[in-house]
Design a protein around this motif. Sequence first.
Motif, PDB file in Angstrom:
ATOM      1  N   LYS A  10      -1.290 -13.170   8.383  1.00 50.26           N
ATOM      2  CA  LYS A  10      -0.733 -11.945   7.849  1.00 50.26           C
ATOM      3  C   LYS A  10       0.717 -11.807   8.290  1.00 50.26           C
ATOM      4  O   LYS A  10       1.033 -11.909   9.473  1.00 50.26           O
ATOM      5  CB  LYS A  10      -1.543 -10.744   8.313  1.00 50.26           C
ATOM      6  N   VAL A  11       1.610 -11.596   7.310  1.00 55.87           N
ATOM      7  CA  VAL A  11       3.035 -11.421   7.573  1.00 55.87           C
ATOM      8  C   VAL A  11       3.458 -10.143   6.862  1.00 55.87           C
ATOM      9  O   VAL A  11       3.663 -10.134   5.649  1.00 55.87           O
ATOM     10  CB  VAL A  11       3.865 -12.618   7.061  1.00 55.87           C
ATOM     11  N   GLY A  12       3.553  -9.038   7.600  1.00 60.50           N
ATOM     12  CA  GLY A  12       3.867  -7.746   6.991  1.00 60.50           C
ATOM     13  C   GLY A  12       2.762  -7.343   6.026  1.00 60.50           C
ATOM     14  O   GLY A  12       1.588  -7.432   6.352  1.00 60.50           O
ATOM     15  N   PRO A  13       3.136  -6.924   4.801  1.00 59.59           N
ATOM     16  CA  PRO A  13       2.110  -6.524   3.834  1.00 59.59           C
ATOM     17  C   PRO A  13       1.459  -7.711   3.115  1.00 59.59           C
ATOM     18  O   PRO A  13       0.470  -7.543   2.418  1.00 59.59           O
ATOM     19  CB  PRO A  13       2.882  -5.667   2.837  1.00 59.59           C
ATOM     20  N   LEU A  14       1.994  -8.912   3.295  1.00 59.50           N
ATOM     21  CA  LEU A  14       1.464 -10.105   2.633  1.00 59.50           C
ATOM     22  C   LEU A  14       0.486 -10.844   3.523  1.00 59.50           C
ATOM     23  O   LEU A  14       0.602 -10.833   4.741  1.00 59.50           O
ATOM     24  CB  LEU A  14       2.593 -11.069   2.268  1.00 59.50           C
ATOM     25  N   ARG A  15      -0.462 -11.497   2.900  1.00 60.66           N
ATOM     26  CA  ARG A  15      -1.389 -12.364   3.626  1.00 60.66           C
ATOM     27  C   ARG A  15      -1.363 -13.720   2.934  1.00 60.66           C
ATOM     28  O   ARG A  15      -1.530 -13.815   1.720  1.00 60.66           O
ATOM     29  CB  ARG A  15      -2.792 -11.787   3.611  1.00 60.66           C
ATOM     30  N   ARG A  25      -1.573 -16.450  -1.820  1.00 55.58           N
ATOM     31  CA  ARG A  25      -1.074 -15.247  -1.165  1.00 55.58           C
ATOM     32  C   ARG A  25      -1.707 -14.020  -1.805  1.00 55.58           C
ATOM     33  O   ARG A  25      -2.087 -14.045  -2.975  1.00 55.58           O
ATOM     34  CB  ARG A  25       0.433 -15.174  -1.222  1.00 55.58           C
ATOM     35  N   TYR A  27      -1.698  -9.419  -1.540  1.00 55.26           N
ATOM     36  CA  TYR A  27      -1.173  -8.189  -0.973  1.00 55.26           C
ATOM     37  C   TYR A  27      -1.905  -7.024  -1.612  1.00 55.26           C
ATOM     38  O   TYR A  27      -2.538  -7.162  -2.654  1.00 55.26           O
ATOM     39  CB  TYR A  27       0.345  -8.059  -1.167  1.00 55.26           C
TER      40      TYR A  27
END
Length: 58
Positions: A10-15, A25, A27
């Motif tokens: 998970k990177v911020g609102p993105l997975r 990806r 979100y």
Amino acid sequence: MGWDYRKSVKVGPLRFHLSRHGVSRSYGGRRFHVYRTPDGRRHVTVRLPGGFHIGKTF
């Protein structure tokens, strides 16, 4: 039997989902979710109260 590998980051609102098929990806939140597959297809899901959900693949 074949082998499979899956890892999510998970990177911020993105997975980002890493697998042997490629990187996908996604979100969104609990009610609205967009998922893009490694081959470029997009899947949108909307969850409604009462257990109903609607999904569409583009």
